[in-house]
Design a protein around this motif. Structure first.
Motif, PDB file in Angstrom:
ATOM      1  N   UNK A 136       6.376  -6.504  -8.364  1.00  0.00           N
ATOM      2  CA  UNK A 136       6.817  -6.253  -6.989  1.00  0.00           C
ATOM      3  C   UNK A 136       5.641  -5.931  -6.059  1.00  0.00           C
ATOM      4  N   UNK A 137       4.647  -5.110  -6.474  1.00  0.00           N
ATOM      5  CA  UNK A 137       3.501  -4.908  -5.584  1.00  0.00           C
ATOM      6  C   UNK A 137       2.769  -6.210  -5.249  1.00  0.00           C
ATOM      7  N   UNK A 138       2.666  -7.121  -6.220  1.00  0.00           N
ATOM      8  CA  UNK A 138       2.040  -8.417  -5.949  1.00  0.00           C
ATOM      9  C   UNK A 138       2.868  -9.213  -4.948  1.00  0.00           C
ATOM     10  N   UNK A 139       4.189  -9.183  -5.106  1.00  0.00           N
ATOM     11  CA  UNK A 139       5.060  -9.864  -4.138  1.00  0.00           C
ATOM     12  C   UNK A 139       4.862  -9.301  -2.741  1.00  0.00           C
ATOM     13  N   UNK A 140       4.754  -7.959  -2.659  1.00  0.00           N
ATOM     14  CA  UNK A 140       4.547  -7.344  -1.353  1.00  0.00           C
ATOM     15  C   UNK A 140       3.261  -7.810  -0.706  1.00  0.00           C
ATOM     16  N   UNK A 141       2.189  -7.918  -1.487  1.00  0.00           N
ATOM     17  CA  UNK A 141       0.906  -8.386  -0.951  1.00  0.00           C
ATOM     18  C   UNK A 141       1.019  -9.814  -0.466  1.00  0.00           C
ATOM     19  N   UNK A 142       1.669 -10.682  -1.248  1.00  0.00           N
ATOM     20  CA  UNK A 142       1.818 -12.088  -0.869  1.00  0.00           C
ATOM     21  C   UNK A 142       2.686 -12.247   0.374  1.00  0.00           C
ATOM     22  N   UNK A 143       3.704 -11.385   0.510  1.00  0.00           N
ATOM     23  CA  UNK A 143       4.657 -11.534   1.603  1.00  0.00           C
ATOM     24  C   UNK A 143       4.180 -10.909   2.906  1.00  0.00           C
ATOM     25  N   UNK A 144       3.424  -9.806   2.832  1.00  0.00           N
ATOM     26  CA  UNK A 144       3.084  -9.058   4.049  1.00  0.00           C
ATOM     27  C   UNK A 144       1.583  -8.935   4.300  1.00  0.00           C
ATOM     28  N   UNK A 145       0.770  -9.155   3.271  1.00  0.00           N
ATOM     29  CA  UNK A 145      -0.663  -8.911   3.396  1.00  0.00           C
ATOM     30  C   UNK A 145      -1.050  -7.465   3.147  1.00  0.00           C
ATOM     31  N   UNK A 146      -0.072  -6.581   2.964  1.00  0.00           N
ATOM     32  CA  UNK A 146      -0.350  -5.172   2.656  1.00  0.00           C
ATOM     33  C   UNK A 146      -0.306  -4.998   1.143  1.00  0.00           C
ATOM     34  N   UNK A 147      -1.394  -4.522   0.573  1.00  0.00           N
ATOM     35  CA  UNK A 147      -1.498  -4.374  -0.874  1.00  0.00           C
ATOM     36  C   UNK A 147      -1.082  -2.963  -1.278  1.00  0.00           C
ATOM     37  N   UNK A 148       0.078  -2.785  -1.915  1.00  0.00           N
ATOM     38  CA  UNK A 148       0.498  -1.442  -2.327  1.00  0.00           C
ATOM     39  C   UNK A 148      -0.468  -0.797  -3.313  1.00  0.00           C
ATOM     40  N   UNK A 149      -1.157  -1.593  -4.128  1.00  0.00           N
ATOM     41  CA  UNK A 149      -2.107  -1.016  -5.078  1.00  0.00           C
ATOM     42  C   UNK A 149      -3.279  -0.397  -4.328  1.00  0.00           C
TER      43      UNK A 149
END
Length: 810
Positions: free
Chosen positions: A692-705
């Motif tokens: 899910x964090x990788x999906x968030x990065x791909x979708x928004x450009x914001x990296x949760x990690x």
């Protein structure tokens, strides 16, 4: 008797035991405190707990109090025991028209100029004192009374902001603070004494007098600070007389007090100052442990109008007590390099920071190493204190907050699911690793910054983390995304003074029963629930809540043992399944939870929490399969701010974090979008799993990690999106139980729109479908697209292109 007692609390050690002072069942007791200070509070018994960044932040405290009033009604008593909180508490009593010290009562006890003037008018000896608005007034005072002089805040604590000025040049060069009224006072080269005790309203109750070894002012410049109680009867008589006169002149009602005196070589006593609160440093502990009197209990009794059981006249103590504070060898912030305690006969108790701990100052409690002593005479105790003064050392290395720092990951997980996260960390910060096995695929990301430790042993893991941080001059951090290590990593961070979710908050997230109880108490929309211990209790709970119900273990992970149950037979089987389930590395908790089934789509919300502010990083729509079990077969991160449930969801998620006491870290909250609105399923104190964090990065450009790394290093995360598209992961499962013979993702990876095709099961892997197996997946397929339909079409094609073969199991 009080009804709704609001307690403003800031200590992180066990200075006060409020549950012993107030019946939390008979009265509503709520707390305004900080994330660190909530550790020893009776949170489970409290009517409510509200966290603020600092109790000195009056705006935040007032906003938190407004929330408590809205929920519990106006306070009937307000309690504050630490000196810095007394002013705000007095103001609030005035605003709510409550009994206890008001601002006018407190003013001559907080403003040291008014204090000196009132004592002088009462005929009590004080050093010459005057207002110091500018250099001219200080110079004129010095010309009248001589030098050196002390310039200090009129409202100060713990000798903070005091300057000794010895020459006209020093007076001329002194820089006045912009935000504090100052006074000037004659410096007296005398022995400093302190008197701690209780003023009953009519006279002195229990009290003890002590002699400082060194001074509080010297302690602020790096000297040790010690104290030994006095057993000289003649001196104690004279101290009692001036203490009685001082308290009678300044107090308008009963109060605990801390009085400081000068004692000249010829025996004259002069009042330096007095505070309407228990003494600092180790005073409350030695009173409780050596003299059997709890000064904090007395202070709470005075402020709540309950009986003060300590207020008996001071008898000759059976033993003499003392204490010692040893500051670090480097200015804070600094990291502890070595701790030398004492040799031979020494203290009966000590509080030592961990080697590797970050020290950042903040009053006597966090000033360094702390020691407590007891003996049969002042001479005996002083000898022990001085031996420890000589032997004890707190060797520290300065920390430069401006350097990049180092982050230690505790437990790394499996490479298919977490390699992208470790790579993201290594791109942002110097990364190190502690885990229970030797280094393998992680070496490109951590090089030689690695330790093997038994991660089930918190002390051993703490030493390993400290060792990895020791060689770095910058800030340190610790992070885990392993569900089984959340509580222990939080405890490691506490021991080392690092930013992190508290162990208590992590425990509340791990224990689903505690989560439900706290959400229910805070009226956060969740599920009705019951804890059960037998099949019969489970059946009764299902009848009460209304079937279907969800039956789950209290503290496992990965939806293991979670079942939707309709008829009584299903409930019985679901109870046995939940009671008998296990997850590697997680110890089960007592009982099973039966809860209301929440209908509607399920989402997960990843949040970055920094300084108490909860910000949503991304929202994932969960794909579930293998009913009646809750196997997560995929996730879609998509734009959400336009959704009709968006505002209410943000409010519910924020309230859930407040109820659980989460003010720091990356979290993963699961909710159901029910017909009555968003309702919380659970809150996890870690990064989301399942890519899910990788999906968030791909979708928004914001990296949760990257956000998690920033928060762990004490820095505000960067959360501004630069795109707004969709990303989805779909997990490929076998059709039946079997052992993997082969898996080929070549064609699937080549499908347009697929950004990752990750094998999850090597040949020879035995896969058991739910509920028998734990996430029995063959592969993960990750797609991006402009719409959810684009992602679904891409994943359909990729899934058809997966080639695999299995050997069926008997």
């Amino acid at each position: 008797m009080p009804d709704h007692v609001v307690i403003i609390h800031r200590w992180t050690d066990r200075y006060a035991d409020y549950a012993a002072y107030l019946d939390h069942a008979a009265h509503r007791v709520s707390y305004l405190t900080t994330e660190r200070a909530a550790r020893h509070l009776p949170v489970e018994q409290a009517a409510a707990v509200r966290l603020v960044d600092s109790t000195e932040n009056a705006k935040a405290v007032r906003a938190a109090l407004d929330a408590l009033v809205e929920r519990l009604g106006p306070p009937t008593r307000i309690v504050a025991l630490q000196e810095t909180d007394l002013d705000l508490a007095a103001e609030l009593r005035g605003e709510f028209d409550l009994p206890g010290q008001r601002s006018a009562d407190l003013l001559p006890l907080r403003d040291k100029l008014l204090m000196a003037q009132a004592l002088d008018a009462a005929g009590i000896a004080v050093p010459p004192t005057a207002a110091a608005p500018d250099h001219e007034s200080v110079a004129a005072f010095a010309a009248r009374h001589g030098r050196p002089v002390l310039v200090k805040p009129r409202r100060g604590t713990a000798s903070a902001g005091i300057a000794r000025l010895d020459t006209p040049e020093a007076i001329a060069a002194y820089e006045f603070p912009r935000d504090a009224e100052m006074l000037v006072q004659t410096w007296l080269p005398h022995q400093v004494l302190h008197v701690d005790g209780v003023f009953t309203g009519d006279g002195l109750g229990a009290w003890r007098a002590s002699r400082y070894l060194n001074t509080c002012l010297e302690f602020t410049t790096g000297a040790v600070l010690g104290s030994v109680e006095i057993d000289d009867g003649e001196l104690l008589t004279r101290i009692g007389e001036i203490a009685a006169a001082t308290t009678a002149a300044l107090f308008t009602g009963p109060s605990v007090f801390h009085l400081e005196l000068f004692a000249s070589d010829t025996g004259e006593l002069t009042v330096l100052e007095i505070g309407a609160r228990p003494g600092g440093a180790e005073v409350p502990f030695i009173w409780r442990e050596v003299h059997g009197i709890d000064l904090m209990a007395a202070a709470v009794a005075h402020q709540t109008g309950t009986e003060d059981r300590s207020a008996r006249p001071g008898a000759v103590p059976a033993q003499v007590a003392g204490w010692l504070l040893v500051p670090p060898t480097a200015a804070t912030p600094c990291r502890v390099r070595a701790v030398t305690s004492h040799q031979g006969a020494g203290p009966y108790a000590e509080v030592l920071p961990e080697v590797g701990a970050l020290l950042s100052g903040g009053g006597y409690e966090h000033a360094g190493a702390r020691f407590r002593f007891r003996g049969n005479s002042s001479a005996e105790v002083e000898a022990a204190v001085r031996r420890t003064m000589r032997d004890a050392a707190l060797e520290c290395t300065p920390v430069d907050p401006g350097t990049p720092g180092r982050l230690v990951v505790v437990g790394c997980g499996n490479p298919p699911y977490r390699a992208y996260a470790l790579a993201s960390l290594a791109d942002r910060v110097t990364t190190a690793l502690v885990q229970g096995t030797d280094i393998d695929w992680q070496r490109p990301y951590v090089a030689d910054r690695f330790r093997v430790a038994d991660t089930a042993d918190t002390a051993a893991t703490t030493r390993a983390v400290a060792g990895l941080l020791a060689g770095d001059p910058g800030p340190g951090a610790v992070l885990t995304w392993d569900e089984t290590l959340l509580e222990s990593t939080a405890e490691i961070a506490r021991r080392l003074g690092l930013p992190h979710m508290t162990p208590e908050a992590a425990r509340r997230c791990r224990d689903k029963l505690a989560t439900r109880r706290l959400l229910d108490a805070a009226r956060v929309p969740s599920a009705r629930f019951r804890q059960v211990h037998t099949r019969e209790e489970a059946l009764a709970a299902a009848e009460e809540l209304g079937r279907p119900v969800v039956v789950k273990p209290r503290a496992l992970a990965g939806s293991i043992g979670v079942t939707l149950a309709g008829d009584p037979g299903e409930v019985s089987r679901a109870y046995e399944q939940a009671a008998g389930s296990s997850f590697p590395g997680i110890q089960g908790l007592s009982g099973v939870i039966v809860e209301e089934y929440l209908s509607g789509p399920e989402i997960s919300v990843d949040c970055a929490v920094f300084d108490g502010a909860v910000r949503i990083v991304n929202v994932a729509h969960k794909r579930l399969g293998f009913a009646p079990h809750f196997e997560e077969v995929g996730h879609l991160v998509a734009p959400w701010r336009h959704e009709p449930w968006a505002d209410e969801m943000q409010s519910v998620v924020t309230d859930a974090h407040t109820a659980l006491g989460i003010r720091t870290g990356l979290t993963h909250t699961e909710l159901r979008l029910t017909p009555t609105g968003p309702r919380v399923v659970e809150v996890n104190g870690r990064l989301g799993g399942d890519f899910i964090p990788l999906l968030g990065t791909l979708a928004t450009g914001v990296d949760p990690v990257a956000a998690a790394a920033d928060i762990a290093l004490g820095r505000a995360p960067q959360l501004t999106p630069d795109c707004d598209r969709c990303a989805e992961v779909r997990f490929v499962y076998p059709d039946s139980d079997g052992t993997v013979r082969s898996l080929d993702l070549t064609a699937a990876a080549a499908e347009p729109g697929i950004v990752e095709a990750v094998p999850l099961a090597a040949p020879g892997t035995r896969l058991l479908l739910p509920p028998r197996g734990i996430v029995p997946r063959l592969a993960a397929l990750v797609a991006v697209g402009d719409t959810p339909e684009d992602c679904a079409a891409t994943l359909d094609g990729a899934e058809r292109a997966v080639r695999h073969s299995l050997t069926p199991l008997p």
